[in-house]
Design a protein around this motif. Structure first.
Motif, PDB file in Angstrom:
ATOM      1  N   ALA A   1     -40.979   5.807  21.944  1.00 18.69           N
ATOM      2  CA  ALA A   1     -39.655   5.220  21.747  1.00 18.69           C
ATOM      3  C   ALA A   1     -38.798   6.098  20.831  1.00 18.69           C
ATOM      4  O   ALA A   1     -37.621   6.363  21.121  1.00 18.69           O
ATOM      5  CB  ALA A   1     -39.783   3.812  21.168  1.00 18.69           C
ATOM      6  N   VAL A   2     -39.373   6.559  19.726  1.00 17.48           N
ATOM      7  CA  VAL A   2     -38.639   7.400  18.777  1.00 17.48           C
ATOM      8  C   VAL A   2     -38.182   8.697  19.437  1.00 17.48           C
ATOM      9  O   VAL A   2     -37.030   9.128  19.280  1.00 17.48           O
ATOM     10  CB  VAL A   2     -39.513   7.711  17.540  1.00 17.48           C
ATOM     11  CG1 VAL A   2     -38.845   8.775  16.672  1.00 17.48           C
ATOM     12  CG2 VAL A   2     -39.759   6.446  16.729  1.00 17.48           C
ATOM     13  N   TRP A   3     -39.085   9.329  20.205  1.00 16.90           N
ATOM     14  CA  TRP A   3     -38.733  10.578  20.863  1.00 16.90           C
ATOM     15  C   TRP A   3     -37.595  10.379  21.860  1.00 16.90           C
ATOM     16  O   TRP A   3     -36.621  11.137  21.860  1.00 16.90           O
ATOM     17  CB  TRP A   3     -39.940  11.188  21.568  1.00 16.90           C
ATOM     18  CG  TRP A   3     -39.540  12.200  22.610  1.00 16.90           C
ATOM     19  CD1 TRP A   3     -39.650  12.086  23.962  1.00 16.90           C
ATOM     20  CD2 TRP A   3     -38.912  13.481  22.380  1.00 16.90           C
ATOM     21  NE1 TRP A   3     -39.138  13.206  24.588  1.00 16.90           N
ATOM     22  CE2 TRP A   3     -38.678  14.066  23.645  1.00 16.90           C
ATOM     23  CE3 TRP A   3     -38.530  14.165  21.228  1.00 16.90           C
ATOM     24  CZ2 TRP A   3     -38.091  15.322  23.788  1.00 16.90           C
ATOM     25  CZ3 TRP A   3     -37.933  15.411  21.373  1.00 16.90           C
ATOM     26  CH2 TRP A   3     -37.731  15.974  22.637  1.00 16.90           C
ATOM     27  N   PHE A   4     -37.711   9.343  22.694  1.00 11.58           N
ATOM     28  CA  PHE A   4     -36.685   9.149  23.714  1.00 11.58           C
ATOM     29  C   PHE A   4     -35.356   8.715  23.107  1.00 11.58           C
ATOM     30  O   PHE A   4     -34.294   9.057  23.641  1.00 11.58           O
ATOM     31  CB  PHE A   4     -37.153   8.144  24.773  1.00 11.58           C
ATOM     32  CG  PHE A   4     -37.970   8.780  25.861  1.00 11.58           C
ATOM     33  CD1 PHE A   4     -37.396   9.655  26.761  1.00 11.58           C
ATOM     34  CD2 PHE A   4     -39.318   8.513  25.979  1.00 11.58           C
ATOM     35  CE1 PHE A   4     -38.135  10.260  27.764  1.00 11.58           C
ATOM     36  CE2 PHE A   4     -40.081   9.104  26.976  1.00 11.58           C
ATOM     37  CZ  PHE A   4     -39.487   9.981  27.874  1.00 11.58           C
ATOM     38  N   ILE A   5     -35.381   7.963  22.024  1.00 10.42           N
ATOM     39  CA  ILE A   5     -34.122   7.617  21.348  1.00 10.42           C
ATOM     40  C   ILE A   5     -33.442   8.885  20.841  1.00 10.42           C
ATOM     41  O   ILE A   5     -32.235   9.080  21.023  1.00 10.42           O
ATOM     42  CB  ILE A   5     -34.388   6.640  20.181  1.00 10.42           C
ATOM     43  CG1 ILE A   5     -34.764   5.261  20.734  1.00 10.42           C
ATOM     44  CG2 ILE A   5     -33.153   6.525  19.282  1.00 10.42           C
ATOM     45  CD1 ILE A   5     -35.213   4.279  19.669  1.00 10.42           C
ATOM     46  N   PHE A   6     -34.216   9.766  20.192  1.00 13.21           N
ATOM     47  CA  PHE A   6     -33.671  11.044  19.731  1.00 13.21           C
ATOM     48  C   PHE A   6     -33.152  11.861  20.909  1.00 13.21           C
ATOM     49  O   PHE A   6     -32.053  12.438  20.853  1.00 13.21           O
ATOM     50  CB  PHE A   6     -34.755  11.826  18.990  1.00 13.21           C
ATOM     51  CG  PHE A   6     -34.389  13.270  18.718  1.00 13.21           C
ATOM     52  CD1 PHE A   6     -33.514  13.599  17.701  1.00 13.21           C
ATOM     53  CD2 PHE A   6     -34.918  14.285  19.505  1.00 13.21           C
ATOM     54  CE1 PHE A   6     -33.169  14.927  17.464  1.00 13.21           C
ATOM     55  CE2 PHE A   6     -34.585  15.610  19.276  1.00 13.21           C
ATOM     56  CZ  PHE A   6     -33.701  15.934  18.246  1.00 13.21           C
TER      57      PHE A   6
ATOM     58  N   ILE B   1     -28.744  14.139  24.201  1.00 12.88           N
ATOM     59  CA  ILE B   1     -28.098  14.346  25.506  1.00 12.88           C
ATOM     60  C   ILE B   1     -26.691  13.765  25.503  1.00 12.88           C
ATOM     61  O   ILE B   1     -25.740  14.387  25.970  1.00 12.88           O
ATOM     62  CB  ILE B   1     -28.925  13.703  26.629  1.00 12.88           C
ATOM     63  CG1 ILE B   1     -30.235  14.454  26.822  1.00 12.88           C
ATOM     64  CG2 ILE B   1     -28.150  13.706  27.948  1.00 12.88           C
ATOM     65  CD1 ILE B   1     -31.125  13.848  27.879  1.00 12.88           C
ATOM     66  N   ASP B   2     -26.557  12.548  24.958  1.00 18.54           N
ATOM     67  CA  ASP B   2     -25.244  11.905  24.932  1.00 18.54           C
ATOM     68  C   ASP B   2     -24.255  12.719  24.112  1.00 18.54           C
ATOM     69  O   ASP B   2     -23.071  12.778  24.425  1.00 18.54           O
ATOM     70  CB  ASP B   2     -25.384  10.488  24.360  1.00 18.54           C
ATOM     71  CG  ASP B   2     -24.090   9.714  24.428  1.00 18.54           C
ATOM     72  OD1 ASP B   2     -23.686   9.334  25.549  1.00 18.54           O
ATOM     73  OD2 ASP B   2     -23.469   9.477  23.368  1.00 18.54           O
ATOM     74  N   HIS B   3     -24.744  13.367  23.060  1.00 18.85           N
ATOM     75  CA  HIS B   3     -23.869  14.149  22.179  1.00 18.85           C
ATOM     76  C   HIS B   3     -23.336  15.401  22.868  1.00 18.85           C
ATOM     77  O   HIS B   3     -22.200  15.800  22.634  1.00 18.85           O
ATOM     78  CB  HIS B   3     -24.636  14.541  20.913  1.00 18.85           C
ATOM     79  CG  HIS B   3     -23.824  15.339  19.941  1.00 18.85           C
ATOM     80  ND1 HIS B   3     -22.776  14.793  19.212  1.00 18.85           N
ATOM     81  CD2 HIS B   3     -23.879  16.650  19.581  1.00 18.85           C
ATOM     82  CE1 HIS B   3     -22.238  15.726  18.455  1.00 18.85           C
ATOM     83  NE2 HIS B   3     -22.884  16.861  18.655  1.00 18.85           N
ATOM     84  N   VAL B   4     -24.170  16.017  23.695  1.00 14.23           N
ATOM     85  CA  VAL B   4     -23.761  17.282  24.316  1.00 14.23           C
ATOM     86  C   VAL B   4     -23.303  17.112  25.755  1.00 14.23           C
ATOM     87  O   VAL B   4     -23.041  18.098  26.444  1.00 14.23           O
ATOM     88  CB  VAL B   4     -24.929  18.298  24.283  1.00 14.23           C
ATOM     89  CG1 VAL B   4     -25.387  18.541  22.864  1.00 14.23           C
ATOM     90  CG2 VAL B   4     -26.108  17.820  25.147  1.00 14.23           C
ATOM     91  N   SER B   5     -23.178  15.856  26.208  1.00 17.94           N
ATOM     92  CA  SER B   5     -22.887  15.644  27.624  1.00 17.94           C
ATOM     93  C   SER B   5     -21.404  15.473  27.928  1.00 17.94           C
ATOM     94  O   SER B   5     -21.032  15.212  29.073  1.00 17.94           O
ATOM     95  CB  SER B   5     -23.630  14.397  28.119  1.00 17.94           C
ATOM     96  OG  SER B   5     -23.136  13.229  27.479  1.00 17.94           O
ATOM     97  N   SER B   6     -20.545  15.623  26.900  1.00 11.06           N
ATOM     98  CA  SER B   6     -19.115  15.403  27.127  1.00 11.06           C
ATOM     99  C   SER B   6     -18.549  16.349  28.167  1.00 11.06           C
ATOM    100  O   SER B   6     -17.643  15.998  28.928  1.00 11.06           O
ATOM    101  CB  SER B   6     -18.352  15.553  25.812  1.00 11.06           C
ATOM    102  OG  SER B   6     -18.587  16.832  25.242  1.00 11.06           O
ATOM    103  N   PHE B   7     -19.111  17.566  28.240  1.00  6.94           N
ATOM    104  CA  PHE B   7     -18.609  18.538  29.201  1.00  6.94           C
ATOM    105  C   PHE B   7     -19.196  18.316  30.594  1.00  6.94           C
ATOM    106  O   PHE B   7     -18.837  19.018  31.541  1.00  6.94           O
ATOM    107  CB  PHE B   7     -18.953  19.960  28.737  1.00  6.94           C
ATOM    108  CG  PHE B   7     -20.410  20.294  28.820  1.00  6.94           C
ATOM    109  CD1 PHE B   7     -20.927  20.965  29.918  1.00  6.94           C
ATOM    110  CD2 PHE B   7     -21.269  19.917  27.808  1.00  6.94           C
ATOM    111  CE1 PHE B   7     -22.273  21.264  29.986  1.00  6.94           C
ATOM    112  CE2 PHE B   7     -22.611  20.221  27.866  1.00  6.94           C
ATOM    113  CZ  PHE B   7     -23.116  20.885  28.962  1.00  6.94           C
ATOM    114  N   MET B   8     -20.073  17.308  30.731  1.00  8.14           N
ATOM    115  CA  MET B   8     -20.733  17.074  32.019  1.00  8.14           C
ATOM    116  C   MET B   8     -20.237  15.805  32.692  1.00  8.14           C
ATOM    117  O   MET B   8     -20.895  15.257  33.562  1.00  8.14           O
ATOM    118  CB  MET B   8     -22.256  16.996  31.819  1.00  8.14           C
ATOM    119  CG  MET B   8     -22.852  18.212  31.156  1.00  8.14           C
ATOM    120  SD  MET B   8     -24.635  18.088  30.930  1.00  8.14           S
ATOM    121  CE  MET B   8     -25.188  18.217  32.633  1.00  8.14           C
TER     122      MET B   8
END
Length: 199
Positions: free
Chosen positions: A153-158, A163-170
């Motif tokens: 759970a901790v790994w996937f939350i991180f 992904i959400d942080h760097v996905s703005s360009f996608m």
């Protein structure tokens, strides 16, 4: 060792990546919750001895393996098919396709993990190494299974937040469809690999 297995890319990672990129953090969290629920069932099954029965029975193991493979291939084909539906939806300005897929994030994560017999094998081959022989194994096994679930759970939350942080360009529709195509191919590949692999 557990951390390496958790972060190693697999079907769980593929489906979480796709749902996070398409539906944001909430989509990723729904998928992760499904994965964790499946891990809890794997833990209970291992403690109750059901996993041992599955591993020892070539028939049961094969049934779960092929059902899991078929499900992964089904998801991959469904993702690929949704690309055409997404293009049609963009043309008419509807979000029905995305809405339906968004709601199924939990089930995708749940069944992708639950139908993976390698998880049962891991619980029965790796975790028992840390159990003291001749002692009651119920509580220690349950604690280790819960720890593995928590680490997952901790790994996937991180991972989802990253992904959400760097996905703005996608966020462009064409880029989203490209991600869907890659995910579909990966899921079909994992399904075929699981089907043809020897126990």
């Amino acid at each position: 060792m557990s951390i390496c297995l958790i972060i190693l890319p697999g079907p769980d990672t593929a489906i979480t990546t796709k749902n996070t990129l398409m539906f944001g953090k909430t989509g990723g969290f729904k998928t992760t919750f499904g994965i964790c629920c499946a891990l809890m069932i794997h833990t209970i099954a291992a403690v109750a001895g059901l996993s041992a029965l599955i591993v020892k029975s070539a028939f049961l193991f094969s049934v779960i393996k092929y059902v899991g493979a078929i499900y992964l291939i089904y998801l991959g084909v469904k993702v690929m098919a949704s690309i055409r539906k997404s293009e049609a939806a963009d043309r008419v300005g509807t979000t029905a396709v995305k809405s339906k897929t968004y709601k199924s994030g939990f089930l995708q994560g749940f069944f992708t993990n639950l139908l993976n017999p390698k998880i049962a094998v891991f619980f029965l081959t790796f975790l028992p190494q840390f159990l003291a022989p001749g002692h009651n194994t119920f509580i220690p096994f349950f604690i280790m299974g819960g720890t593995y679930l928590l680490l997952t759970a901790v790994w996937f939350i991180f991972y989802i937040l990253l992904i959400d942080h760097v996905s703005s360009f996608m966020k462009k529709p064409s880029t989203e469809r490209f991600v869907q195509a890659i995910t579909g191919i990966v899921l079909i590949g994992f399904g075929l690999k699981l089907a043809i692999e020897k126990e």
